[in-house]
Design an enzyme around this catalytic site. Structure first.
Site, PDB file in Angstrom:
ATOM      1  CD  GLU A 220      34.774  37.899  44.632  1.00  0.00           C
ATOM      2  OE1 GLU A 220      35.962  37.919  44.278  1.00  0.00           O
ATOM      3  OE2 GLU A 220      33.822  37.635  43.854  1.00  0.00           O
TER       4      GLU A 220
ATOM      5  CD  GLU B 219      36.803  38.684  35.852  1.00  0.00           C
ATOM      6  OE1 GLU B 219      36.163  37.621  35.789  1.00  0.00           O
ATOM      7  OE2 GLU B 219      38.008  38.736  36.188  1.00  0.00           O
TER       8      GLU B 219
ATOM      9  CD  GLU C 246      38.969  40.386  40.293  1.00  0.00           C
ATOM     10  OE1 GLU C 246      39.249  39.223  39.937  1.00  0.00           O
ATOM     11  OE2 GLU C 246      37.813  40.824  40.348  1.00  0.00           O
TER      12      GLU C 246
ATOM     13  CD  GLN D 247      39.692  37.132  46.003  1.00  0.00           C
ATOM     14  OE1 GLN D 247      40.471  36.204  46.144  1.00  0.00           O
ATOM     15  NE2 GLN D 247      38.906  37.217  44.945  1.00  0.00           N
TER      16      GLN D 247
END
Ligand code: AHR
Length: 511
Positions: free
Chosen positions: A45, A192, A314, A363
């Site tokens: 990200e 999201e 995630e 991440q």
């Protein structure tokens, strides 16, 4: 002082009681699911130093690089055999406008990363840089599309730009240096969307999803696998609504589940934690099993043939930002506790691969439960990296069921977990791999693996353990947590016996 603490820890291990665990391995079971390689997926990200500095330093950097990608990180990622890499976010994705990240570098506009510390980015890492990275790593790209602040047309054109053989978008791509289309399989339609990705209700999102998904076309032989935004944790209503309204148009539905030590969202330090924090972290992480079961039951009700995949895109630990670092960059260290979390999760994920087809830990570099941390030109491989490396033998192997009798652990949060974590798979060469984790801090476990028929002729293994549960790998110092040979397992008839040290993770190869 540190040596003294290490000695006390070692002493505790020796003096602590030894628990017994019996594991029955059903190696003759048929019709078992394959463990998709994508269970070992990663997430990159635009957040803190994940992309810029962690992966991309630009061609003119003093940090050794290949066409702008840092060479040390590239090599470490290649060794990990990453099956799929999600990009560009996260919350970042719903404010990302792909057109700003293509074309001559000097013409690319600067953006304010509103989600993550208001950092100014120069868009030098865009679509070409990401998809070329995936090609270099032999990794399937997973593009997370902007639904929150983008348009249907913008996402449709992005897909066309990446994958069409001809037409205006393909011509623009060629002008920007890439004639051949890339292959892009995974497309996330919003992230999201109930929060940072648009603050929508499930009902509204299901309609929005259908609109965006409809115009994201398949060009030539590129076939998109479209993933709808799913729930956070136990938001079962979201899963129900999206499955009911859009279930026939999805290939995958996502889910997010993070591990924080306190049930009241109290994150605590990544490195300075007590044994109470440790057990709270582990029981919280083991809670993913119940969450997966419940979402899968809902999906089964709407999609009994299991056409829609559950995608945990995630997951991982989320602690306080390291002192002295930008609060918005979510940079955290990674200890032996993270290694335990990784192993417990991967063992759980293997059980659900009839429906769970991809997981992406957050991440990959320099953020939450990262594989790699960098500090200028320096790099360390985290304890989590070593677990992923040791467990990669399970990628694409066939799941082998087990049953196991072990005590349970209750943490002060009141949550419980099994005191032994195990999973087994069989690879294409008929070799069995057994991965185990002993969460106890104060006792080893004597393990008996009993096969139905198999009389193994050899067993070898690797172990990850540390001088203390808080140990981590620091820059410029010898790694405290890494893989070593494990020689304790012995074959006896149709059994293997071993002693699993406290707070350790082991993978055995059984032939
Ligand atoms: O991983 C950090 C953030 O957590 C992601 O950007 C977002 O999707 C989630 O809330």
């Amino acid at each position: 002082m540190k040596r003294a603490l290490t000695l006390i820890f070692a002493l505790a291990l020796t003096l602590g009681a030894t628990a017994q665990v019996k594991v029955k391995v059903y190696e003759t079971a048929t019709d078992q699911p394959r463990i998709p390689a994508e269970i070992y997926g990663q997430f990159s990200e635009h957040l803190g130093r994940c992309i810029y500095e962690g992966i991309w330093v630009g061609k003119d950097s003093n940090i050794p690089n290949k066409d702008g990608y840092r060479t040390d990180v590239l090599k470490a990622l290649k060794d990990l055999k990453i099956p799929v890499l999600r990009w560009p976010g996260g919350c970042f994705a719903d404010e990302y406008h792909w057109m700003d990240g293509v074309g001559p570098q000097e013409n690319r506009p600067k953006l304010v990363n509103n989600n993550w510390g208001s950092t100014i980015e120069d868009n030098s890492f865009g679509t070409h840089e990401f998809l070329n990275l995936c090609e270099m790593l032999g990794t399937e790209p997973y593009i997370s599309g902007n639904v929150g602040s983008g348009t249907v047309e913008e996402l449709a054109k992005w897909v066309e730009y990446m994958t069409a053989e001809e037409g205006t978008m393909a011509e623009l791509r060629a002008k920007n240096g890439r004639k051949e289309p890339w292959k892009v399989k995974y497309l996330g339609v919003g992230n999201e969307s109930w929060g940072c990705g648009g603050d929508m209700t499930a009902d509204y999102y299901a309609d929005v999803y259908k609109r965006y998904a409809l115009y994201a076309r398949n060009y030539a032989d590129n076939k998109l696998f479209k993933i709808a935004c799913g729930a956070s944790e136990d938001d079962y209503e979201w899963t129900k609504t999206v499955m009911k309204k859009a279930g026939g148009r999805l290939n995958g539905l996502s889910l997010h589940y993070y591990t924080v030590p306190g049930w009241n969202c109290d994150k605590g330090s990544a490195t300075e934690f007590t044994s109470e924090d440790y057990y709270n972290t582990l029981t919280r992480t083991a809670g993913v099993e119940e969450i997966l079961k419940n979402h899968i039951a809902i999906m089964d009700a709407y999609d009994p043939d299991r056409k829609v995949a559950l995608i945990l895109d995630e997951w991982g630990t989320w602690f306080e930002v390291e002192p002295g670092f930008n609060e918005g960059h979510l940079y955290q260290q990674n200890t032996m506790r993270d290694a335990m979390v990784a192993a417990i999760n991967l063992n759980i994920f293997h059980k659900f691969t009839g429906r769970l087809k991809m997981c992406n830990i957050a991440q990959v570099v320099n953020v939450l439960q990262s594989m790699i941390l960098t500090d200028g030109p320096r790099m360390v491989l985290t304890p989590t990296y070593y677990v992923f490396k040791m467990f990669k033998v399970h990628q694409n192997a066939t799941y082998v069921p087990v049953s196991c009798r072990a005590a349970s652990i209750t943490s002060t949060s009141g949550a419980t977990m099994e005191s032994f974590s195990v999973s087994v798979s069989r690879d294409k060469k008929d070799v069995l791999h057994v991965s185990m984790a002993n969460p106890y801090l104060d006792r080893a476990q004597k393990v008996e693996l009993k096969f139905e028929e198999l009389k193994p002729h050899s067993v070898s293994g690797e172990i990850i353990q540390a001088p203390s549960i808080n140990a981590y790998n620091d820059f410029g110092k010898e790694a405290q947590v890494k893989t070593a040979a494990f020689r304790d397992a012995k074959v006896s008839g149709t059994s293997i016996t071993l002693t699993l040290p406290a707070a350790s993770v082991v993978t055995l190869e059984v032939k």
